[in-house]
Write an enzyme that holds these catalytic residues in place. Structure first.
Site, PDB file in Angstrom:
ATOM      1  N   SER A 240       0.872  -0.564   0.059  1.00 55.28           N
ATOM      2  CA  SER A 240       0.209   0.088   0.071  1.00 55.28           C
ATOM      3  C   SER A 240       0.948   1.201   0.318  1.00 55.28           C
ATOM      4  CB  SER A 240      -1.067  -0.204   0.853  1.00 55.28           C
ATOM      5  OG  SER A 240      -0.512  -0.886   2.051  1.00 55.28           O
TER       6      SER A 240
ATOM      7  N   HIS B  79      -3.311  -3.234  -5.493  1.00 55.61           N
ATOM      8  CA  HIS B  79      -4.168  -3.491  -3.769  1.00 55.61           C
ATOM      9  C   HIS B  79      -5.535  -3.200  -3.937  1.00 55.61           C
ATOM     10  CE1 HIS B  79      -4.071   0.626  -1.084  1.00 55.61           C
ATOM     11  NE2 HIS B  79      -3.535  -0.368  -0.991  1.00 55.61           N
TER      12      HIS B  79
ATOM     13  N   GLU C  15      -6.864  -1.100  -6.792  1.00 55.34           N
ATOM     14  CA  GLU C  15      -6.091  -0.324  -7.486  1.00 55.34           C
ATOM     15  C   GLU C  15      -5.157  -1.500  -8.886  1.00 55.34           C
ATOM     16  OE1 GLU C  15      -5.938   3.357  -4.871  1.00 55.34           O
ATOM     17  OE2 GLU C  15      -4.950   2.222  -4.177  1.00 55.34           O
TER      18      GLU C  15
ATOM     19  N   ASN D  68      -4.859   6.626  -1.169  1.00 52.93           N
ATOM     20  CA  ASN D  68      -4.177   6.848  -0.074  1.00 52.93           C
ATOM     21  C   ASN D  68      -3.402   8.195  -0.339  1.00 52.93           C
ATOM     22  OD1 ASN D  68      -4.487   4.675   1.886  1.00 52.93           O
ATOM     23  ND2 ASN D  68      -3.141   3.623   1.248  1.00 52.93           N
TER      24      ASN D  68
HETATM   25  N1  LIG Z   1      -4.445  -4.245   6.239  1.00 56.73           N
HETATM   26  C1  LIG Z   1      -4.144  -3.646   6.154  1.00 56.73           C
HETATM   27  O1  LIG Z   1      -5.243  -2.586   5.870  1.00 56.73           O
HETATM   28  C2  LIG Z   1      -3.436  -3.299   4.181  1.00 56.73           C
HETATM   29  C3  LIG Z   1      -4.475  -2.888   3.243  1.00 56.73           C
HETATM   30  C4  LIG Z   1      -4.406  -3.162   2.010  1.00 56.73           C
HETATM   31  C5  LIG Z   1      -2.665  -3.428   1.771  1.00 56.73           C
HETATM   32  N2  LIG Z   1      -1.908  -4.058   3.000  1.00 56.73           N
HETATM   33  C6  LIG Z   1      -0.624  -4.509   2.528  1.00 56.73           C
HETATM   34  O2  LIG Z   1      -0.602  -5.876   2.943  1.00 56.73           O
HETATM   35  C7  LIG Z   1       0.195  -6.429   3.241  1.00 56.73           C
HETATM   36  C8  LIG Z   1       0.214  -7.574   4.224  1.00 56.73           C
HETATM   37  O3  LIG Z   1       0.078  -6.522   5.371  1.00 56.73           O
HETATM   38  P1  LIG Z   1      -1.171  -7.040   6.802  1.00 56.73           P
HETATM   39  O4  LIG Z   1      -1.446  -6.185   6.750  1.00 56.73           O
HETATM   40  O5  LIG Z   1      -1.777  -8.337   5.477  1.00 56.73           O
HETATM   41  O6  LIG Z   1       0.473  -8.069   7.110  1.00 56.73           O
HETATM   42  P2  LIG Z   1      -0.190  -9.135   8.072  1.00 56.73           P
HETATM   43  O7  LIG Z   1       1.895  -8.806   9.242  1.00 56.73           O
HETATM   44  O8  LIG Z   1      -1.468  -9.324   9.097  1.00 56.73           O
HETATM   45  O9  LIG Z   1       0.539 -10.010   7.319  1.00 56.73           O
HETATM   46  C9  LIG Z   1       2.240 -10.557   6.532  1.00 56.73           C
HETATM   47  C10 LIG Z   1       1.959 -11.737   6.960  1.00 56.73           C
HETATM   48  O10 LIG Z   1       3.590 -11.980   6.004  1.00 56.73           O
HETATM   49  C11 LIG Z   1       4.265 -13.219   6.692  1.00 56.73           C
HETATM   50  N3  LIG Z   1       5.666 -13.209   5.926  1.00 56.73           N
HETATM   51  C12 LIG Z   1       6.080 -11.884   6.347  1.00 56.73           C
HETATM   52  N4  LIG Z   1       7.650 -12.243   5.691  1.00 56.73           N
HETATM   53  C13 LIG Z   1       7.701 -12.657   4.766  1.00 56.73           C
HETATM   54  C14 LIG Z   1       8.268 -13.134   3.297  1.00 56.73           C
HETATM   55  N5  LIG Z   1       9.109 -13.259   2.647  1.00 56.73           N
HETATM   56  N6  LIG Z   1       7.845 -14.747   3.057  1.00 56.73           N
HETATM   57  C15 LIG Z   1       6.388 -15.349   2.505  1.00 56.73           C
HETATM   58  N7  LIG Z   1       5.681 -14.999   4.463  1.00 56.73           N
HETATM   59  C16 LIG Z   1       6.089 -13.346   4.923  1.00 56.73           C
HETATM   60  C17 LIG Z   1       4.151 -13.167   8.042  1.00 56.73           C
HETATM   61  O11 LIG Z   1       4.241 -14.011   8.772  1.00 56.73           O
HETATM   62  C18 LIG Z   1       2.274 -12.484   7.942  1.00 56.73           C
HETATM   63  O12 LIG Z   1       2.192 -14.523   7.844  1.00 56.73           O
HETATM   64  C19 LIG Z   1       1.402  -4.847   3.245  1.00 56.73           C
HETATM   65  O13 LIG Z   1       2.215  -5.123   2.120  1.00 56.73           O
HETATM   66  C20 LIG Z   1       0.147  -3.970   3.321  1.00 56.73           C
HETATM   67  O14 LIG Z   1       1.375  -2.589   3.054  1.00 56.73           O
HETATM   68  C21 LIG Z   1      -2.406  -4.111   4.512  1.00 56.73           C
END
Ligand SMILES: NC(=O)c1ccc[n+]([C@@H]2O[C@H](COP(=O)([O-])OP(=O)(O)OC[C@H]3O[C@@H](n4cnc5c(N)ncnc54)[C@H](O)[C@@H]3O)[C@@H](O)[C@H]2O)c1
Length: 517
Positions: A133, A154, A166, A204
């Site tokens: 994001s 996204h 997106e 954003n």
């Molecule tokens: N949470 C939100 O509202 C949101 C919305 C849109 C986009 N995002 C994006 O989505 C992505 C994930 O966010 P999230 O909130 O789900 O995070 P999260 O912390 O809930 O989950 C991340 C997961 O990735 C795993 N991980 C870390 N490094 C890794 C690797 N090298 N290989 C495989 N797995 C790995 C972790 O163990 C964890 O389970 C980020 O890039 C974030 O910016 C988040």
């Protein structure tokens, strides 16, 4: 699979029988995997944390069970879906995938390394997507051997519920890859929009002033959070006010996005974060999840009431001087309330139309300047409404020199139209007007810089953050000239680059002037 998803499938989308892999199975990964699964794909889950992919598969299955209980998924479809879902032990198990969506930690080096490793596993035809994001899609894909097939997808949280996706093209992304990603999202029943790889993408980036202007009004002590929230909801038409919304999102999460966009734009003052929000984060008041943010969420805590003026007597007559611009609908509403409306010639010093109250006080839609001025002591500004007929509340900002009788009559007038009235301090551009003007300007600027089309921006803001109307459409109904004049006045009041209207808005207002008969 839903009927809509089937209808919208196109031959450019990834085939439904093609395996999709999701890497990183936290909040977003699970949601995205569920979407792909319900759309009919075999889905493989991979996460570096031991056991996390299996836990994610169980969580997705439990969510499908709830959909069956609610009658939104048949038991047969649930069985078929869970049979298609499998955790993967190693990255190598993702070989054969036609699409890999990454949702791991928001860290550039982690994502870059992952995609480099993935390229050794999947075929060169496999579409690679990141759910980042805030990072640059171009930077994440920078080290790829075949960077043309790399794209941003996204999703918004919760991914199974929110329709917006997106589709972000980095510098190296092939058009065919972006179209495939777009069509796949559509085939999954989502509403994708296309955008360029710039900080914050569409939502954003353009949403920043919604939070920032409210925080500025608060920092100037012009109104408290409950009043600002109520005005943006009941007058601006927004589903939630910025203070209650950031409490829900998490102050830390919201501030991190603001800071990331600001840093990515090389600290452009248009995106400057808020000191008040910084203090809130530093103090651990992160919002609902912490039990305290702008508001308290403990047992028995009640939301503070917005400031609402006590009943006042309405004037029997008002005079309308000139064109009220975006507030023109008020004249009809005043007549309908049984108040006599006379027409009068505007005073030579008036920059725009106004209502004149019996004691000579002017009631004027904010033009972006403070009301307090020795030139016109009896002046009260009122705020912009998305729709004056529908608005349940209106904010008034009296000049520091306005007489009490004038203010009482102004309050009574709006109360006679069925509105609650919040009297706030004399803040330039009030609350809704300055927020709307900034949103319109940010959107116009983004279109002119090729971030996205006008239609996609409006779609993204309506679906991604629930705006009652897209900022481009709002700008057209207000007129670019009105928005530009408001921003120019704010720019005079707060001399910094923050409120300077964009070149795009200036050009639009000049074009509108030239095409006027
Ligand atoms: N949470 C939100 O509202 C949101 C919305 C849109 C986009 N995002 C994006 O989505 C992505 C994930 O966010 P999230 O909130 O789900 O995070 P999260 O912390 O809930 O989950 C991340 C997961 O990735 C795993 N991980 C870390 N490094 C890794 C690797 N090298 N290989 C495989 N797995 C790995 C972790 O163990 C964890 O389970 C980020 O890039 C974030 O910016 C988040």
């Amino acid at each position: 699979m839903t009927a809509t998803a089937t209808d919208q499938a196109t031959d450019r989308a990834i085939d439904r029988s093609s395996p999709v892999a999701v890497v990183g199975t936290g909040t977003m990964g699970q949601g995205i995997a569920q979407v792909a699964l319900v759309a009919g794909h075999p889905v493989r889950l991979y996460d570096t944390a031991p056991g996390r992919a299996k836990t994610a598969a169980d969580a997705i299955t439990a969510r499908l069970d709830r959909l069956v209980e609610k009658g939104r998924l048949s038991a047969g479809d649930r069985e078929a879906a869970t049979a298609r879902l499998a955790p993967a032990e190693t990255l190598a198990d993702l070989a054969g995938s036609d699409l890999v969506i990454e949702a791991v930690l928001e860290q550039l080096d982690v994502k870059q390394r992952l995609f480099r490793e993935l390229e050794d596993v999947v075929s060169d035809a496999c579409l690679l997507a990141t759910n980042t994001s805030s990072l640059s899609v171009t930077a994440i894909g920078g080290a790829l051997r075949v960077p043309g097939r790399f794209v941003g997808l996204h999703f918004f949280n919760p991914a199974p519920l929110l329709p917006l996706v997106e589709v972000v093209s980095g510098f190296a992304t092939d058009e065919s890859a972006a179209t495939r990603a777009y069509d796949t999202a559509r085939a999954w029943g989502k509403t994708p929009v296309r955008c360029a790889d710039t900080p914050g993408f569409i939502v954003n980036r353009i949403a920043r002033p919604f939070y920032a202007e409210a925080l500025r009004v608060y920092e100037e002590r012009a109104a408290d959070p409950a009043t600002i929230d109520a005005v943006l909801r009941e007058c601006g038409g927004f589903r939630m006010g910025p203070f209650e919304l950031t409490d829900l999102i998490g102050q830390d999460v919201n501030e991190a996005v603001t800071r990331s966009v600001w840093e990515s734009f090389f600290q452009d003052p248009k995106f400057t974060p808020s000191l008040a929000q910084r203090r809130l984060v530093e103090s651990g008041r992160l919002g609902r999840k912490a039990g305290q943010g702008w508001y308290a969420y403990g047992d028995g805590d009640e939301r503070p009431e917005p400031h609402t003026a006590a009943p006042e007597r309405a004037p029997v007559a008002v005079a309308v001087a000139g064109d009220l611009g975006p507030a023109a609908a008020l004249v009809e509403l005043i007549r309908e309330a049984g108040i006599e409306v006379r027409e009068t010639t505007p005073h030579v010093s008036a920059r725009s139309g106004y209502l004149e109250l019996p004691d000579g006080t002017w009631l004027q839609l904010t033009e972006g300047l403070a009301a307090t001025s020795a030139l016109r002591p009896s002046l009260i500004h009122f705020d912009l409404a998305l729709d004056y007929r529908e608005a349940g509340r209106i904010a008034l900002a009296p000049s520091g020199l306005a007489p009490h009788d004038g203010l009482a009559a102004a309050v009574g007038l709006f109360q006679a139209l069925g509105k609650k009235v919040s009297v706030v301090r004399d803040v330039p551009g009030l609350i809704v007007a300055r927020t709307a003007a900034m949103l319109v300007d940010f959107a116009a600027d983004a279109v002119s810089r090729g971030v996205a089309s006008a239609d996609d921006i409006d779609t993204a803001m309506r679906l991604g953050v629930n705006y009652p109307v897209g900022p481009i459409a709002w700008g057209e109904s207000l007129s670019a000239s009105w928005v530009r004049a408001l921003l120019e006045a704010l720019h005079l009041e707060y001399p910094s680059a923050r409120y300077a209207p964009s070149q795009a808005l200036i050009r639009r207002s000049e074009t509108q002037k030239a095409s006027r008969p």
